[in-house]
Design a protein around this motif. Structure first.
Motif, short mmCIF file in Angstrom:
data_model
loop_
_atom_site.label_atom_id
_atom_site.label_comp_id
_atom_site.label_asym_id
_atom_site.label_seq_id
_atom_site.Cartn_x
_atom_site.Cartn_y
_atom_site.Cartn_z
N ARG A 69 14.38 27.12 38.91
CA ARG A 69 13.46 26.25 39.65
C ARG A 69 12.76 25.28 38.69
O ARG A 69 12.54 24.12 39.04
N TYR A 70 12.40 25.74 37.51
CA TYR A 70 11.70 24.90 36.54
C TYR A 70 12.59 23.75 36.05
O TYR A 70 12.14 22.62 35.92
N PHE A 71 13.85 24.07 35.76
CA PHE A 71 14.74 23.06 35.19
C PHE A 71 15.46 22.20 36.22
O PHE A 71 15.90 21.09 35.91
N THR A 72 15.60 22.66 37.45
CA THR A 72 16.40 21.91 38.43
C THR A 72 15.66 21.57 39.71
O THR A 72 16.21 20.90 40.56
N ASP A 73 14.48 22.03 39.91
CA ASP A 73 13.73 21.85 41.16
C ASP A 73 14.45 22.45 42.36
O ASP A 73 14.26 22.03 43.49
N ARG A 74 15.31 23.39 42.13
CA ARG A 74 15.99 24.14 43.18
C ARG A 74 15.76 25.62 42.92
O ARG A 74 15.36 26.01 41.84
N SER A 75 16.05 26.44 43.92
CA SER A 75 15.90 27.87 43.70
C SER A 75 17.16 28.59 44.20
O SER A 75 17.93 28.04 44.97
N PHE A 76 17.30 29.81 43.73
CA PHE A 76 18.38 30.64 44.24
C PHE A 76 17.95 31.15 45.60
O PHE A 76 17.00 31.93 45.71
N ALA A 77 18.64 30.75 46.65
CA ALA A 77 18.25 31.15 48.01
C ALA A 77 18.44 32.64 48.23
O ALA A 77 17.68 33.26 48.98
N PHE A 78 19.40 33.24 47.56
CA PHE A 78 19.69 34.65 47.81
C PHE A 78 18.64 35.59 47.23
O PHE A 78 18.57 36.75 47.61
N THR A 79 17.84 35.10 46.29
CA THR A 79 16.94 36.02 45.58
C THR A 79 15.92 36.68 46.50
O THR A 79 15.59 37.84 46.31
N GLU A 80 15.43 35.95 47.48
CA GLU A 80 14.42 36.54 48.36
C GLU A 80 15.01 37.70 49.17
O GLU A 80 14.40 38.76 49.29
N GLU A 81 16.19 37.50 49.70
CA GLU A 81 16.81 38.55 50.52
C GLU A 81 17.09 39.80 49.68
O GLU A 81 16.81 40.92 50.10
#
Length: 172
Positions: free
Chosen positions: A47-59
């Motif tokens: 998230r810090y380097f790309t402004d995106r997140s891994f969507a699967f992490t929350e699940e």
């Protein structure tokens, strides 16, 4: 000598250690925490380097937290550290304390047997109706399957504690 003399104090109810060490639950809990920390750390870095997140992490994180909670409950029952209120019970005679401890353990056992039963039915329904998880679209029963398995493990820990407590019936 077969046992402690009558003038020595008896050990607390269920003081004898469980036959299966609580280290088993500790190792599983530590592993789950390491996986959770790695997933969260990776998500923060991405998230810090790309402004995106891994969507699967929350699940995955939510599923792992539920498993971690149930593993902790198993360890708590095995080590006699489960949540209870002792203020009034501690003021009762040992025979009454013993009866209340057995009652609490019986009710706890009933609760986790019901969780195992209805959890197994839930897993079966999710498998039969092909329910998919909302985030990743994987079969939901793969997450839910841990519930009845761990509820049975907790039930076995409670049963072991009940047997230890039942053997230590106080003198009248």
């Amino acid at each position: 000598m077969t046992g402690p003399p009558d003038n020595e104090p008896r050990p607390a109810l269920g003081e004898r250690p469980p036959s299966l060490p609580v280290a088993l639950e500790g190792a599983v809990a530590a592993s789950l925490m390491a996986v959770l920390a790695a997933i969260t750390f990776a998500n923060v870095v991405v998230r810090y380097f790309t402004d995106r997140s891994f969507a699967f992490t929350e699940e995955y994180s939510v599923a792992l937290m539920v498993v971690l909670t149930l593993v902790g409950a198993s360890a708590a029952f095995a080590a006699d550290r489960h949540i209870r209120m002792t203020f009034f019970v501690a003021k009762l005679p040992p025979a009454a304390q013993w009866r209340i401890e057995l009652l609490v353990l019986c009710l706890s056992l009933l609760l986790f047997i019901l969780i195992a039963w209805y959890g197994a039915r839930l897993v079966w329904d999710e498998y039969r109706f092909e329910i998919l998880s909302p985030g990743l679209g994987v079969p939901q029963w793969q997450y839910t399957a841990a519930l009845p398995v761990l509820a049975v493990a907790i039930s076995l820990r409670i049963l072991g504690r009940m047997l230890r407590v039942a053997r230590q019936r106080p003198h009248r």
